[in-house]
Design an enzyme around this catalytic site. Structure first.
Site: not given
Ligand code: UN1
Length: 495
Positions: A174, A249, A283, A382
């Site tokens: 999804k 995550e 993230c 965030e």
């Molecule tokens: C994300 O932002 O959820 O390390 C993943 C990084 C990428 C992955 C980010 N390889 O910035």
């Protein structure tokens, strides 16, 4: 370029009659990118039932054979990379080098996981008894639900799909609604790569309907979710009722610590890329810059001077440094934080929506820098946009206190030439990832990825540990003594 997609269930692309549809748009231009079925709970039931039917045969397929299919998918993705990378940029807005990078990360991960098909190691362990052999084997879990965000429209679905498939699970994906076309094109490559029907299914639609139905579905044993903290918490609670494994995550508030002995030009490149790459929508994005007072003013001057020459605009133009944010919703959220920042901190750079000409068609924001104190909301929450909070500190110890003083712990970084300090930071920073003299973004797929505190619930994706999320461990005891031996009961004295 608009294209219509159906759901992909049991090896068939179909648009069930009577289903509403939704569209995705290019955040740089407002043009439509694709049209998709708004999936229902019934679609989810059909998808999980198909995945459950496909499971026994897929589970029995030898892992190296599963790996061969993954390698074929990776090969096809390599051929499709220019087109798919462009689609990532068109549907999500990251600049083209990053759109292509998103696809490259997918390829790297699929290839890495294909190799895992010849490993999937268990352990051999000594027995306390004679003529007895002990080992562990990894077994798949069954049907896995993968719920993925819009910021890595191909890479994150592939992190989950490839790891789930190599370990023998079947999958229902999804994807985030906003990047449904990228997800559909990824699924098509798996289909073309030779995956049997039902092994991978795609149900597009909203989180509240499709996502919730998936998490609560009785066929689903494991949920792998990447997204925001509040949604993640809700997914965790829903999954808990069914005693499911829920892998989360979630967010980050990632710090770069800049010490007074740092290589400033190197740090400048790193902070720019970390904070404003992907328009801050990773993230792992650098959202806090914690700077030693001795280099504070000089570094901020360098940074703002560079931003004056940092082109924001058409993400398909290779010269562009930063494209739009991903959606109107995203733009609104980031602008709210910018307004808050203007009240509680000192605006040092940017702080506005870009207007005029081509900017008016998309969601373009100026890279923004606030000077703030640790504890302000913009320094703790965030934002997921091109907004950097800069905090002045007087020592390494204070820098670490500030770095660790948030609810998140995904990525972190320190710029210093002092090798002892670098190693202390590895030890001290509360985060799943620490970089030395490099930005907080750009983790490589062969290392574990994940974080501490509200960034997740303890699991890791990527690297060889990724398979733990998708496997059960079975302990096996083989007794070849031809008599009853009793563990924990002293066989030397017992009769
Ligand atoms: C994300 O932002 O959820 O390390 C993943 C990084 C990428 C992955 C980010 N390889 O910035």
């Amino acid at each position: 370029m608009e294209a219509e997609y159906g759901l992909f269930i049991d090896g068939q692309w179909a648009s069930p009659p009577g289903r509403a549809r939704f569209e995705t748009t290019n955040p740089a231009t407002g043009e439509r990118v694709g049209s998709f079925v708004a999936g229902t709970a019934d679609d989810v039931r059909r998808a999980t039932a198909a995945a459950a039917r496909a499971y026994p045969a897929w589970r029995e397929t030898p892992p190296p054979k599963r790996g061969e299919i993954l390698l074929e998918v990776a090969r096809r993705m390599r051929t499709a990379k220019p087109e798919l990378g462009r689609l990532v940029t068109q549907e999500m807005g990251k600049v083209i080098s990053e759109g292509l990078g998103d696809v490259q990360e997918s390829i790297d991960f699929i290839e890495y996981m294909a190799g895992e098909g010849r490993r999937l190691f268990g352990e051999t362990v000594p027995s306390e008894l004679r003529s007895k052999f002990c080992l562990t084997v990894r077994q798949p879990k069954g049907v896995v639900a993968c719920i993925t965000p819009w910021n890595f429209p191909t890479a994150i679905p592939n992190w989950k799909i490839a790891a789930a498939l190599i370990t023998g699970n079947t999958v229902v994906l999804k994807p985030a609604s906003a990047t449904s076309r990228c997800a559909a094109e990824v699924v098509r490559l798996y289909e073309q790569g030779g995956l049997p029907p039902g092994v991978l299914n795609l149900v597009t639609g909203s989180g509240s309907v499709v996502g919730n139905a998936l998490v609560e579905d009785s066929h689903v044993r494991t949920v792998s979710f990447t997204g925001g903290v509040e949604t993640g918490r809700d997914v965790y609670v829903r999954g808990a009722r069914g005693l499911k494994m829920v892998h989360l995550e979630l967010g980050g508030k990632n710090p770069v610590i800049l010490m007074d002995d740092a290589d400033l030009p190197l740090a400048l490149d790193g902070v720019l890329f970390g904070a404003f790459g992907t328009a801050g929508q990773r993230c792992t994005a650098t959202s806090r810059l914690i700077v030693h007072e001795k280099v504070y003013e000089s570094f901020l001057n360098l940074l703002t001077a560079r931003l004056d020459r940092f082109p924001v605009g058409d993400p398909l133009d290779p010269k562009t440094g930063m494209g739009p944010v991903a959606s109107a919703d995203q733009e609104r959220k980031v602008l709210e934080y910018i307004e808050l920042g203007k009240k509680e901190a000192k605006l040092r750079y940017g702080g506005e929506k870009l207007r005029g000409g081509a900017y008016d068609r998309g969601h373009f924001l100026r890279p923004t820098i606030f000077e703030t104190k640790h504890g302000s909301r913009i320094s703790m929450e965030e934002i997921f946009g091109p907004v950097l909070s800069v905090i002045r500190v007087g020592s390494y110890e204070e820098a670490v206190r500030v770095a660790n003083g948030v609810d998140y712990g995904l990525s972190s970084s320190i710029y210093t030439r002092d090798v002892n300090l670098a190693f202390r930071a590895i030890q001290d920073l509360e985060a799943g990832i620490t970089y030395i003299n490099a930005p907080t973004i750009g983790a490589e797929v062969q290392l574990p990825f994940g974080g501490v505190k509200n960034t997740g619930n303890g699991g890791r994706e990527a690297g060889s540990v990724a398979i733990e999320e998708f496997t059960e461990i079975k302990s096996v005891f083989v007794d070849f003594s031809s008599r009853l031996q009793k563990a924990q009961i002293d066989s030397e004295t017992a009769s």
